[in-house]
Every structure is written in C-alpha cells, then in structure tokens.
Enzyme design. Sequence first.
Site, mmCIF file in Angstrom:
data_model
loop_
_atom_site.group_PDB
_atom_site.id
_atom_site.type_symbol
_atom_site.label_atom_id
_atom_site.label_comp_id
_atom_site.label_asym_id
_atom_site.label_seq_id
_atom_site.Cartn_x
_atom_site.Cartn_y
_atom_site.Cartn_z
ATOM 1 N N THR A 155 0.859 -1.189 0.000
ATOM 2 C CA THR A 155 0.000 0.000 0.000
ATOM 3 C C THR A 155 0.889 1.231 0.000
ATOM 4 O OG1 THR A 155 -1.664 -1.202 1.231
ATOM 5 C CG2 THR A 155 -1.813 1.198 1.287
ATOM 6 N N PHE A 158 -6.315 -6.454 -1.258
ATOM 7 C CA PHE A 158 -7.407 -6.051 -0.372
ATOM 8 C C PHE A 158 -7.684 -7.093 0.704
ATOM 9 C CE2 PHE A 158 -8.008 -4.210 -4.591
ATOM 10 C CZ PHE A 158 -8.014 -2.859 -4.277
ATOM 11 N N LEU A 159 -6.739 -7.991 0.951
ATOM 12 C CA LEU A 159 -7.018 -9.087 1.891
ATOM 13 C C LEU A 159 -7.177 -8.583 3.317
ATOM 14 C CD1 LEU A 159 -4.331 -9.888 3.777
ATOM 15 C CD2 LEU A 159 -3.541 -10.803 1.623
ATOM 16 N N GLU A 202 -6.801 -9.644 7.325
ATOM 17 C CA GLU A 202 -6.166 -10.637 8.194
ATOM 18 C C GLU A 202 -7.275 -11.534 8.734
ATOM 19 O OE1 GLU A 202 -3.512 -8.996 11.162
ATOM 20 O OE2 GLU A 202 -2.691 -7.636 9.678
ATOM 21 N N ASN A 237 -9.598 1.678 1.967
ATOM 22 C CA ASN A 237 -9.385 1.659 3.422
ATOM 23 C C ASN A 237 -9.939 2.922 4.082
ATOM 24 O OD1 ASN A 237 -8.363 -0.866 3.464
ATOM 25 N ND2 ASN A 237 -6.263 -0.323 3.997
ATOM 26 N N CYS A 239 -3.218 -1.669 9.313
ATOM 27 C CA CYS A 239 -3.592 -1.051 8.036
ATOM 28 C C CYS A 239 -4.457 0.193 8.152
ATOM 29 C CB CYS A 239 -4.288 -2.092 7.166
ATOM 30 S SG CYS A 239 -3.234 -3.512 6.854
ATOM 31 N N LYS A 293 -2.952 3.529 9.973
ATOM 32 C CA LYS A 293 -1.814 4.179 9.303
ATOM 33 C C LYS A 293 -2.166 4.551 7.864
ATOM 34 C CE LYS A 293 0.408 0.466 6.926
ATOM 35 N NZ LYS A 293 0.467 0.499 5.488
ATOM 36 N N LYS A 346 -8.476 -7.713 16.247
ATOM 37 C CA LYS A 346 -9.757 -8.285 15.820
ATOM 38 C C LYS A 346 -9.648 -9.797 15.970
ATOM 39 C CE LYS A 346 -8.899 -8.964 10.930
ATOM 40 N NZ LYS A 346 -9.395 -8.770 9.592
HETATM 41 C C1 UGA Z 1 -8.206 -4.018 6.271
HETATM 42 C C2 UGA Z 1 -9.160 -4.024 5.067
HETATM 43 O O1 UGA Z 1 -10.422 -4.521 5.486
HETATM 44 C C3 UGA Z 1 -8.600 -4.910 3.939
HETATM 45 O O2 UGA Z 1 -9.463 -4.840 2.810
HETATM 46 C C4 UGA Z 1 -7.217 -4.388 3.554
HETATM 47 O O3 UGA Z 1 -6.626 -5.193 2.552
HETATM 48 C C5 UGA Z 1 -6.318 -4.419 4.777
HETATM 49 O O4 UGA Z 1 -6.898 -3.600 5.813
HETATM 50 C C6 UGA Z 1 -4.976 -3.901 4.370
HETATM 51 O O5 UGA Z 1 -4.879 -2.731 4.025
HETATM 52 O O6 UGA Z 1 -4.032 -4.682 4.294
HETATM 53 P P1 UGA Z 1 -7.691 -5.722 8.267
HETATM 54 O O7 UGA Z 1 -6.786 -4.670 8.810
HETATM 55 O O8 UGA Z 1 -7.238 -7.129 8.215
HETATM 56 O O9 UGA Z 1 -8.142 -5.347 6.772
HETATM 57 O O10 UGA Z 1 -8.980 -5.694 9.194
HETATM 58 P P2 UGA Z 1 -10.525 -5.386 9.086
HETATM 59 O O11 UGA Z 1 -11.274 -6.659 9.096
HETATM 60 O O12 UGA Z 1 -10.855 -4.409 8.029
HETATM 61 O O13 UGA Z 1 -10.740 -4.683 10.509
HETATM 62 C C7 UGA Z 1 -10.039 -3.491 10.843
HETATM 63 C C8 UGA Z 1 -10.457 -2.996 12.208
HETATM 64 O O14 UGA Z 1 -11.771 -2.471 12.161
HETATM 65 C C9 UGA Z 1 -10.458 -4.051 13.315
HETATM 66 O O15 UGA Z 1 -9.895 -3.493 14.486
HETATM 67 C C10 UGA Z 1 -11.927 -4.350 13.507
HETATM 68 O O16 UGA Z 1 -12.223 -4.778 14.814
HETATM 69 C C11 UGA Z 1 -12.551 -3.010 13.213
HETATM 70 N N1 UGA Z 1 -13.956 -3.070 12.754
HETATM 71 C C12 UGA Z 1 -14.264 -3.740 11.611
HETATM 72 C C13 UGA Z 1 -14.925 -2.424 13.478
HETATM 73 O O17 UGA Z 1 -14.673 -1.792 14.531
HETATM 74 N N2 UGA Z 1 -16.224 -2.501 13.037
HETATM 75 C C14 UGA Z 1 -16.562 -3.149 11.911
HETATM 76 O O18 UGA Z 1 -17.770 -3.168 11.577
HETATM 77 C C15 UGA Z 1 -15.570 -3.790 11.190
#
Ligand code: UGA
Length: 436
Positions: free
Chosen positions: A121, A147-148, A150, A210, A262, A265, A325
Amino acid sequence: MRMSVIGCGYLGAVHAAAMASIGHDVVGIDVDAQKVAALANGTAPFFEPQLGELLQEGLTSGRLRFSTEMSEASGAAIHFIAVGTPQIAGGHAADLRFVDAAVAALLPHLHPGDVVAGKSTVPVGTAERLSAAVAGTGATLVWNPEFLREGWAVHDTISPDRLVLGVPSGSDGERAAEALREAYRPAVDAGTPFLVTDLATAELVKGAANAFLATKISFINAMAEIAEASGADVALLADALGHDTRIGRRYLGSGIGFGGGCLPKDIRAFAARAEELGRGEAVGFLREVDSINIRRRDRAVQLVVDALGGLVFGRRIAVLGAAFKPFSDDIRDSPALDVAVRLRGLGADVVVTDPAALENAAAAHPQLGYATERDDALRDADAVVIVTEWDLYRREMTPEHAGSLVAGRVIIDGRNCLDSAAWRAAGWTYHGMGRR
Ligand code: UGA
C-alpha cells in the site's frame, strides 16, 4: 508461471503460498532469516487460518520455496513487491524505505520482459517514481493492490472480490496486464472483475477503499456518541440502516473502533499525501474519522471507571481480547490492548486473555497481567471488559458460567457483541457502547 514474492509478511507469505496453490512456481524472498526458516519449514510465523496447510502443500509439491537471496528472483516472469509501508516515525506519511530498498535490490536480477507488480500500500505517485529505474532493465512496473483482510487472507487472495491492476500506457502495459491476467487465471475464469487502470488510479483504489471502510466504522461510532446522549441504541440503529442496500450492514459494527496494521496508518498516509498534493482539504474529514476512533477507546475506559463507582485503582478487571480483531494474533495499534493499558495506567489490576495474541501482547506490554485461559482471567474479577469479539467470549461464554467465577457481575461490552438482555437476566450489570 515462475514468480517471486519480495517480502514475506502477512501479505507476501500468504500471496506466495496462494500463488503456489493455484499451480505457479513461486519463490518467497525476505531479508529476515528467521522468518524465511520458519516458512521454509512450513510454519506460518503468524496466526492466519489455512496458511499452515497451504505452506505445507506448496513445499511438498516443490512449487513453493523461500530464500533470503534476492538472486533467487532471477528467471521469474512476475516479481511481486509485498513489503510493509509502516507509518513514518514522527509523522503521518508512509515510510517507503522498504519498498525502495526491495526495488533497488531487485533491479540487478531483472530481465527484459519481466513484470514487477507492486502490491504494497503506497501513496499515489510512488509507482510512477519507481517506473523509470525498472524500465531501464527492460522490465515493466505495474501496481496490483491487495485487499485481503487478516484472518481471511487465504480466502481473500484466492477468491478476491475484484482484481485491480494499474499499468503504464502502451504495449508494455498491455503485455504486463496479460501476464497478470494469466497469473490470476482461476479467479478471472470464475468471473472476478479484473479492472485495468493507470498506475495512479490503482494506487488510489487501495487508499480510498481503506479510507472508506474506516469512515464507515467511525460513522457508526459517531452515531454511538449521539445515541449515548439521546438514549437511543446504536446496535439497533445499525441494523435499521444496514437494511438499506445502498448503505449495507457490513462495517457498521460499533464499539471501541478500528486498529491493526492497516486502517489507522493508511488513513493518515492518505491524508498526508493529499496535503503534499495541495488537496488536504478534500480529505480533512479523515482527521475526524481518526479522532472519533480514538475517542471510543476513551469512552470504553470511562464506562469501566463509572461502572466501578469512579475508581478502578486496585480493582481486578478481566480484559477479554488483545488482538485488534478476532482470528488474528496481530496487536499492532490494537484498540483492545490500548484499553487494557489505559486501565492499568489508572492503577487497575488488569488480567488480559486472548486465544491467539497473548504472547505478542505480553512481549509488548509486560506490565499487564495475563491469563492463558479465559476462566482464569474471569476468576474474582470485579468487572469484565470484552474488547475483541472472539467466539470464545461472544458465543461460548454464558452469563451463568461467567457469573459463577467473577467477584462482581459487571460487564462492559466494548464490541457490542453480546445479547444484553440475556446478561441482564442473569443478574449482570451490562454496559454496551452507545446501547441502552
Ligand atoms: C483491512 C481491510 O479490510 C482490507 O481490505 C485491507 O486489505 C487491509 O486492511 C490492508 O490494508 O491490508 P484488516 O486490517 O485485516 O483489513 O482488518 P478489518 O477486518 O478491516 O478490521 C479493521 C479494524 O476495524 C479491526 O480493528 C476491527 O475490529 C474493526 N472493525 C471492523 C470495526 O470496529 N467494526 C466493523 O464493523 C468492522
């Protein structure tokens, strides 16, 4: 196809294993010898469902190997750049040191016709800046953002919602697009949208995606603040909003907000780049998105303090969760751990538990108390705080069982993931975030 993947962190290790699983011949390259040794042994150096199996399968088939030697990239048709772009020390911009170093180290091993596909990114304009050096070797630089998520990384890599590819104009760009289409053949044949754009648009898609997700989460958390002030219930509000298909329910999960390596930042880097481009105003709202997000952590701490009568000093608090998460052992910018650390800072006797992230949490915050088993954390607690919505807490923990262990039946639901009525019926004082 022969491929190299430079950088074997969350992104690169999964990408290398996934590409091998669909039949490619892949070498993963990383400067970290320990990481390479673990991967070469079939051990995932971090918690990621299905990755271990995929590594084993790839290594056994002979289609996947790992190395610390950049020269091993020589002969690959596509070189994926998958190194990290952390937040720069003392600023908001992205630190591109690792991307620059990876490309520079790769240059001597490139051959005419090779494709270098950036997946990291990066701020818009990075690909353009790197293009000339790559073109000097006869190779072509393209940008193919990832866009994966974790916890779902294997699924998201093999069956993505869409594939985005930024290419330079002209025949080199067209040939590179064909090579990438071939690399992702199973997904393309299954009908996955494959969008070919210019370099800048591809870089922007990632940052914008993001930024949108972070904004959606902060939007519902802002509504939680209003709900708190007005006696409404944000969880019901989110359900009602989510039925509007233009809005949708996903990423309207309210609570202590977003964290991880992700979203936090990336929104800062996005805003920093917009400033550089003289368009800071256009994304000024991202500062608000960030502030709302951090305020929710303050709010969770305040709820615990209030629930315990205004003072947490010396009180035992079970903190359920440390990972940012569920389905992850990642504690980078974890709101869960931040809440635990703040409570400890107020003098509370904090006991943190987490099914995957305990080791990482203990290494980063040795001042906190830890319990490997959930029930040991619950035992004699004056209050319980759920900060990561693992099934172990959300589904598999009954109010009756937890009630038999704690000293006080007080629960703060930092993820709005529990059935408040069931907990109240079992004699608990339940506090959600923005919930009645
Ligand atoms: C995120 C994006 O969803 C991916 O598409 C992207 O590829 C990735 O960043 C990246 O840039 O590499 P990720 O960081 O794995 O993925 O996690 P998410 O599932 O998006 O969750 C991010 C945070 O948001 C977590 O702390 C989660 O608890 C929180 N969250 C998520 C909420 O507070 N509410 C929600 O409804 C969803």
